[in-house]
Design a protein around this motif. Structure first.
Motif, mmCIF file in Angstrom:
data_model
loop_
_atom_site.group_PDB
_atom_site.id
_atom_site.type_symbol
_atom_site.label_atom_id
_atom_site.label_comp_id
_atom_site.label_asym_id
_atom_site.label_seq_id
_atom_site.Cartn_x
_atom_site.Cartn_y
_atom_site.Cartn_z
ATOM 1 N N ALA A 261 0.833 -1.206 0.000
ATOM 2 C CA ALA A 261 0.000 0.000 0.000
ATOM 3 C C ALA A 261 0.865 1.254 0.000
ATOM 4 C CB ALA A 261 -0.930 -0.010 1.213
ATOM 5 N N ASN A 262 1.914 1.253 0.796
ATOM 6 C CA ASN A 262 2.811 2.411 0.824
ATOM 7 C C ASN A 262 3.438 2.656 -0.546
ATOM 8 O OD1 ASN A 262 2.342 2.809 3.562
ATOM 9 N ND2 ASN A 262 4.090 1.557 4.190
ATOM 10 N N GLU A 263 3.859 1.577 -1.196
ATOM 11 C CA GLU A 263 4.497 1.710 -2.506
ATOM 12 C C GLU A 263 3.503 2.182 -3.562
ATOM 13 O OE1 GLU A 263 7.333 1.498 -5.625
ATOM 14 O OE2 GLU A 263 7.420 1.823 -3.459
ATOM 15 N N VAL A 264 2.300 1.628 -3.554
ATOM 16 C CA VAL A 264 1.291 2.040 -4.533
ATOM 17 C C VAL A 264 0.944 3.515 -4.358
ATOM 18 C CG1 VAL A 264 -1.130 1.749 -5.207
ATOM 19 C CG2 VAL A 264 0.328 -0.258 -4.891
ATOM 20 N N PRO A 292 -8.939 -6.660 1.288
ATOM 21 C CA PRO A 292 -9.945 -5.599 1.138
ATOM 22 C C PRO A 292 -9.628 -4.345 1.946
ATOM 23 C CG PRO A 292 -11.002 -7.734 1.470
ATOM 24 C CD PRO A 292 -9.537 -7.936 1.733
ATOM 25 N N ALA A 293 -8.808 -4.477 2.985
ATOM 26 C CA ALA A 293 -8.438 -3.304 3.791
ATOM 27 C C ALA A 293 -7.252 -2.557 3.197
ATOM 28 C CB ALA A 293 -8.120 -3.730 5.218
ATOM 29 N N PHE A 294 -6.622 -3.132 2.186
ATOM 30 C CA PHE A 294 -5.467 -2.541 1.516
ATOM 31 C C PHE A 294 -4.434 -2.044 2.521
ATOM 32 C CE2 PHE A 294 -3.328 0.501 -1.466
ATOM 33 C CZ PHE A 294 -2.953 -0.448 -2.395
ATOM 34 N N GLY A 295 -4.060 -2.947 3.409
ATOM 35 C CA GLY A 295 -3.031 -2.621 4.396
ATOM 36 C C GLY A 295 -3.422 -1.519 5.353
ATOM 37 N N GLU A 300 -6.482 6.692 2.438
ATOM 38 C CA GLU A 300 -5.421 7.373 1.693
ATOM 39 C C GLU A 300 -5.457 7.003 0.218
ATOM 40 O OE1 GLU A 300 -5.100 5.746 4.540
ATOM 41 O OE2 GLU A 300 -3.457 6.543 5.776
ATOM 42 N N LEU A 301 -5.769 5.732 -0.077
ATOM 43 C CA LEU A 301 -5.855 5.298 -1.466
ATOM 44 C C LEU A 301 -6.983 6.024 -2.188
ATOM 45 C CD1 LEU A 301 -5.022 3.372 -3.766
ATOM 46 C CD2 LEU A 301 -6.648 1.707 -2.824
#
Length: 332
Positions: A261-264, A292-295, A300-301
């Protein structure tokens, strides 16, 4: 500090005869035993720092000489000014040496495969970079040529996990710099090798060229070919070390994509519009199925896609980002 031999022996616990034998020897660091060196590092200020610097300099000098004999000059200013740990940069230089020497063997495949991951990949990117002051080589043209020549020769076995990773890494680095799908990289290899190599080429070309049609073709290919989708889903989490690098290209059923998630989020902010289209249309939907929680970074996403999508000139990219944003806002 003005320590004499007796002081060093007393503080380190070594015999005075051992210290005496090393005292005036310019090559003492190559002759001292591991246990004695540990004692010196733990008791005498400056020894640890000197030992580290000496080891790095000795390896660097050897690599500079060997690469020079192959026609590649190392930019020492770029290396010393890089924020990447020097050990990783030296590993990248060694990879370059193996590539330019055309060492098509399993050891080379295994060595290059170790660059699958965010930190080592950053070092390898510096090796291939043509940007003055950033690239480790003053002119990496010969490295590009050697990489294209070496890649098909690494594929000597029907299936080798390390050769698959190495092929992906080489093709990715070359296409990221050239911005084109090299014809010589399009050799036929079976199954996962084809899929993973294609991903490396496509990602590199997307980053360099910003070709949205390429991103769309890649999305359609994944929709039509399950093995491509499986490798796409595997790539980010293992590259970012959320998941273990597995030779069967599988992920655990339960996986938190915290690092991914941080990288995306970083890539949404930093990369071109076509790459953002790839993320929004291809990877992020796959990632949400796995986590589903995307980390823990859904909010933020959503915000990042909303803001970036609004700035994109291409209507397809805006609509794709908006569709994904609406989906994210509907999640519980």
């Amino acid at each position: 500090m003005g320590l004499n031999m007796s002081d060093v022996a007393a503080f380190s616990g070594l015999d005075e005869s051992t210290v005496f034998r090393l005292w005036d020897n310019a090559e003492w660091l190559d002759r001292v035993s591991g246990r004695s060196l540990q004692s010196l590092m733990a008791s005498i200020p400056g020894i640890a720092e000197y030992s580290r610097a000496h080891a790095i300099r000795k390896r660097l000098d050897g690599l500079v000489t060997d690469l020079g004999s192959e026609g590649l000059a190392v930019d020492l200013d770029a290396l010393e000014g890089s924020p990447v740990p020097q050990q990783l940069l030296l590993n990248a230089l060694e990879a370059g040496l193996r590539i330019v020497r055309g060492e098509a063997n399993q050891r080379t495949s295994s060595f290059i495969a170790r660059f699958w991951g965010r930190e080592p990949d950053t070092a390898l990117t510096a090796l291939y970079s043509t940007e003055r002051g950033q690239g480790l080589l003053t002119d990496p043209a010969k490295l590009f040529e050697s990489s294209v020549e070496l890649a098909p020769r690494l594929n000597r076995k029907t299936y080798s996990f390390h050769s698959i990773l190495a092929l992906n890494i080489l093709t990715h680095q070359v296409s990221k710099v050239t911005g084109s799908l090299e014809a010589d990289l399009g050799f036929e290899v079976p199954g996962r090798q084809t899929a993973f190599m294609m991903r490396g080429v496509v990602m590199g070309s997307l980053i360099s060229s910003g070709d949205i049609e390429l991103a769309e073709r890649y999305r359609r290919e994944l929709d039509a070919t399950p093995v491509y989708a499986a490798l796409e889903e595997w790539s980010f989490p293992t590259y970012m070390r959320d998941g273990r690098i597995s030779s069967d290209f599988t992920l655990p059923s339960s996986l938190s994509l915290r690092n991914t998630a941080n990288e995306v989020l970083r890539e949404i902010a930093d990369y071109n519009d076509a790459y953002v289209y790839y993320l929004a249309s291809t990877y992020i939907p796959l990632a949400l199925k796995r986590d589903p929680a995307f980390g823990g970074r859904l909010a933020e996403l959503t915000r990042a896609l909303e803001e970036r999508g609004a700035d994109c000139e291409d209507r397809r990219i805006r609509e794709t980002c908006n569709t994904l944003v609406r989906r994210l806002k509907e999640l519980p």
